[in-house]
Motif scaffolding. Structure first.
Motif, PDB file in Angstrom:
ATOM      1  N   LYS A  96       0.736  -1.269  -0.017  1.00 12.68           N
ATOM      2  CA  LYS A  96      -0.122  -0.145   0.017  1.00 12.68           C
ATOM      3  C   LYS A  96       0.804   1.271  -0.171  1.00 12.68           C
ATOM      4  N   ARG A  97       2.201   1.197   0.099  1.00 13.30           N
ATOM      5  CA  ARG A  97       3.091   2.497   0.042  1.00 13.30           C
ATOM      6  C   ARG A  97       4.232   2.449  -0.802  1.00 13.30           C
ATOM      7  N   VAL A  98       4.589   3.320  -1.506  1.00 14.46           N
ATOM      8  CA  VAL A  98       5.781   3.247  -2.374  1.00 14.46           C
ATOM      9  C   VAL A  98       6.399   4.446  -2.289  1.00 14.46           C
ATOM     10  N   VAL A  99       7.668   4.436  -2.021  1.00 16.70           N
ATOM     11  CA  VAL A  99       8.429   5.716  -2.346  1.00 16.70           C
ATOM     12  C   VAL A  99       9.232   5.610  -3.626  1.00 16.70           C
ATOM     13  N   PHE A 100       8.825   6.408  -4.669  1.00 22.44           N
ATOM     14  CA  PHE A 100       9.378   6.205  -6.087  1.00 22.44           C
ATOM     15  C   PHE A 100      10.441   7.481  -6.331  1.00 22.44           C
ATOM     16  N   ALA A 101      11.610   6.801  -6.518  1.00 17.68           N
ATOM     17  CA  ALA A 101      12.676   7.836  -6.649  1.00 17.68           C
ATOM     18  C   ALA A 101      12.351   8.391  -8.308  1.00 17.68           C
ATOM     19  N   SER A 102      11.647   9.642  -8.268  1.00 18.29           N
ATOM     20  CA  SER A 102      11.565  10.179  -9.588  1.00 18.29           C
ATOM     21  C   SER A 102      12.797  11.331  -9.551  1.00 18.29           C
ATOM     22  N   SER A 103      12.582  12.234 -10.535  1.00 14.42           N
ATOM     23  CA  SER A 103      14.103  13.137 -10.578  1.00 14.42           C
ATOM     24  C   SER A 103      13.592  14.490 -10.924  1.00 14.42           C
ATOM     25  N   ASN A 104      14.525  15.427 -10.701  1.00 15.27           N
ATOM     26  CA  ASN A 104      14.408  16.617 -11.200  1.00 15.27           C
ATOM     27  C   ASN A 104      14.273  16.749 -12.638  1.00 15.27           C
ATOM     28  N   HIS A 105      14.966  15.665 -13.289  1.00 18.44           N
ATOM     29  CA  HIS A 105      14.690  15.967 -14.776  1.00 18.44           C
ATOM     30  C   HIS A 105      13.184  15.791 -15.390  1.00 18.44           C
ATOM     31  N   VAL A 106      12.369  15.504 -14.564  1.00 15.86           N
ATOM     32  CA  VAL A 106      11.053  15.679 -14.959  1.00 15.86           C
ATOM     33  C   VAL A 106      10.626  17.201 -15.365  1.00 15.86           C
ATOM     34  N   MET A 107      11.463  18.138 -14.612  1.00 13.86           N
ATOM     35  CA  MET A 107      10.931  19.313 -14.778  1.00 13.86           C
ATOM     36  C   MET A 107      12.328  20.229 -15.414  1.00 13.86           C
ATOM     37  N   GLY A 108      13.168  19.289 -16.001  1.00 14.86           N
ATOM     38  CA  GLY A 108      14.553  19.970 -16.386  1.00 14.86           C
ATOM     39  C   GLY A 108      14.388  20.992 -17.440  1.00 14.86           C
ATOM     40  N   PHE A 109      13.396  21.275 -18.189  1.00 11.50           N
ATOM     41  CA  PHE A 109      13.285  22.364 -18.989  1.00 11.50           C
ATOM     42  C   PHE A 109      12.729  23.636 -18.495  1.00 11.50           C
ATOM     43  N   TYR A 110      12.639  23.562 -17.136  1.00  6.76           N
ATOM     44  CA  TYR A 110      12.334  24.889 -16.604  1.00  6.76           C
ATOM     45  C   TYR A 110      13.457  25.635 -16.238  1.00  6.76           C
ATOM     46  N   SER A 141      15.867  30.522 -13.347  1.00  7.39           N
ATOM     47  CA  SER A 141      15.403  31.375 -12.772  1.00  7.39           C
ATOM     48  C   SER A 141      13.978  31.365 -12.401  1.00  7.39           C
ATOM     49  N   GLU A 142      13.299  29.999 -12.639  1.00  5.78           N
ATOM     50  CA  GLU A 142      11.786  29.854 -12.140  1.00  5.78           C
ATOM     51  C   GLU A 142      11.976  28.939 -10.988  1.00  5.78           C
ATOM     52  N   VAL A 143      10.522  29.113 -10.104  1.00  3.42           N
ATOM     53  CA  VAL A 143      10.371  28.046  -9.052  1.00  3.42           C
ATOM     54  C   VAL A 143       9.171  27.331  -9.570  1.00  3.42           C
ATOM     55  N   LEU A 164      26.195  32.226 -19.684  1.00  2.84           N
ATOM     56  CA  LEU A 164      24.846  32.209 -19.372  1.00  2.84           C
ATOM     57  C   LEU A 164      24.235  32.201 -20.827  1.00  2.84           C
ATOM     58  N   ASN A 165      25.020  31.886 -22.068  1.00  2.00           N
ATOM     59  CA  ASN A 165      24.282  31.408 -23.107  1.00  2.00           C
ATOM     60  C   ASN A 165      24.194  29.867 -23.278  1.00  2.00           C
ATOM     61  N   ASP A 166      24.793  29.097 -22.304  1.00  5.19           N
ATOM     62  CA  ASP A 166      24.905  27.793 -22.406  1.00  5.19           C
ATOM     63  C   ASP A 166      23.559  27.184 -21.663  1.00  5.19           C
ATOM     64  N   PRO A 167      22.692  26.248 -22.648  1.00  8.45           N
ATOM     65  CA  PRO A 167      21.518  25.679 -22.102  1.00  8.45           C
ATOM     66  C   PRO A 167      21.755  24.944 -20.872  1.00  8.45           C
ATOM     67  N   ALA A 168      22.832  24.278 -20.453  1.00  6.43           N
ATOM     68  CA  ALA A 168      23.071  23.652 -19.385  1.00  6.43           C
ATOM     69  C   ALA A 168      23.080  24.540 -18.031  1.00  6.43           C
ATOM     70  N   VAL A 169      23.518  25.834 -18.205  1.00  2.25           N
ATOM     71  CA  VAL A 169      23.518  26.957 -17.336  1.00  2.25           C
ATOM     72  C   VAL A 169      22.036  27.573 -17.072  1.00  2.25           C
ATOM     73  N   GLN A 170      21.331  27.622 -18.297  1.00  5.65           N
ATOM     74  CA  GLN A 170      19.947  28.117 -18.343  1.00  5.65           C
ATOM     75  C   GLN A 170      18.823  27.485 -17.755  1.00  5.65           C
ATOM     76  N   PHE A 171      18.945  26.128 -17.926  1.00  6.11           N
ATOM     77  CA  PHE A 171      17.882  25.041 -17.583  1.00  6.11           C
ATOM     78  C   PHE A 171      18.132  24.337 -16.172  1.00  6.11           C
TER      79      PHE A 171
END
Ligand code: 15L
Length: 267
Positions: A107-121, A124-126, A249-256
């Motif tokens: 009846k209970r699961v802790v699922f290791a999801s990831s920040n990469h579900v939201m990686g294209f925010y 500068s966003e929350v 700051l032009n590098d996508p790895a820094v922007q996202f």
């Protein structure tokens, strides 16, 4: 102090980085810790069972889950990879796990999801638990699938899941991005314990980081879990600034938020 919550707890992905880091810690959460991975693991110690299993093998997963009351699911691919391994381990594997949980009444699961579900925010966003997913690759997409799958199994069968969107859980933050995304191993264990012990978990999404001053994550919709981080990436800030170059700051790895993951692979 950790409150033991379940007689037999299954942790998948025991041979991976987080599995190895949690192995000792999670023994305090149960009487028997069942450990599983597709790869080889260290032999069972007192209070442990070790079962080698491929998550893509439905019968093996059914046998693995029998007799457990809760699951901490770290198993599967944990980096950006081609579709083949992600399909087997993260899509078919997650389905097999939830089917086994349903069949065996877990009846209970802790699922290791990831920040990469939201990686294209952007950095500068929350984001919070209601922000629409914006995966940054096939790996993030597979974690978004796991989150939706767990919601279906909650709505239909009442299996509670905490989808923990883990940031960067390593011994120390490695770069400037991880000053926001870092989570200490002790905080990860605190968060898993909170997920296993909160009276009503429901289907919840929570961001897994330590108490970092710079943060892209808002956990106000997960207060019922009762997670209070006690560590912070802030103590590493000076050293990391000293040893890393000014960000481009032009590098996508820094922007996202997903960092380098937004650029990996043939997509
Ligand atoms: C993840 O989801 C990965 O599993 C981990 O290896 C890190 O790369 C982490 O994200 C991160 O974003 O730093």
């Amino acid at each position: 102090m950790t409150i033991p919550s379940h007689p037999t707890l299954l942790m998948t992905g025991a041979a991976g980085g987080l599995g190895q880091a949690m192995r000792q810690r999670l023994k305090a959460n149960c009487q028997v810790l069942r450990l599983s991975d597709i790869g080889a693991m260290a032999p069972a110690q007192a209070g442990e069972e070790v079962v080698q299993a491929d998550l893509a093998d439905a019968d093996a997963v059914k046998a693995l889950v029998a007799g457990c009351q809760a699951i901490v699911h770290f198993g599967g691919v944990s980096t950006e990879q081609p579709w083949g391994p992600i399909l087997q381990a993260n899509i078919i594997g997650a389905y097999n796990l939830y089917e086994a949980a349903r069949l065996h009444g877990v009846k209970r699961v802790v699922f290791a999801s990831s920040n990469h579900v939201m990686g294209f925010y952007r950095q500068s966003e929350v984001v919070d638990a209601l922000s629409p997913p914006r995966p940054d690759g096939l790996y993030g997409l597979s974690k978004a699938f796991g989150e939706d799958l767990s919601r279906l199994y909650f709505d239909r069968y009442g299996i509670e899941t905490a989808c923990v969107r883990i940031g960067s859980s390593f011994p120390e933050p490695r770069d400037r991005r991880m000053l926001a995304s870092w989570m200490s191993y002790d905080d990860l264990h605190r968060l898993i314990t909170a997920c296993l012990t909160t009276p009503v978990l429901g289907h919840s999404i929570i961001y897994g980081t330590s108490d970092n001053s710079v943060s892209w994550y808002d956990n106000h919709l997960a207060r019922h879990i009762g997670y209070r981080p006690q560590d912070s990436a802030d103590v590493f800030r000076e050293a990391i600034y000293a040893r890393t170059p000014e960000p481009d700051l032009n590098d996508p790895a820094v922007q996202f938020q997903g960092g380098g993951f937004v650029k990996i692979g043939p997509l």
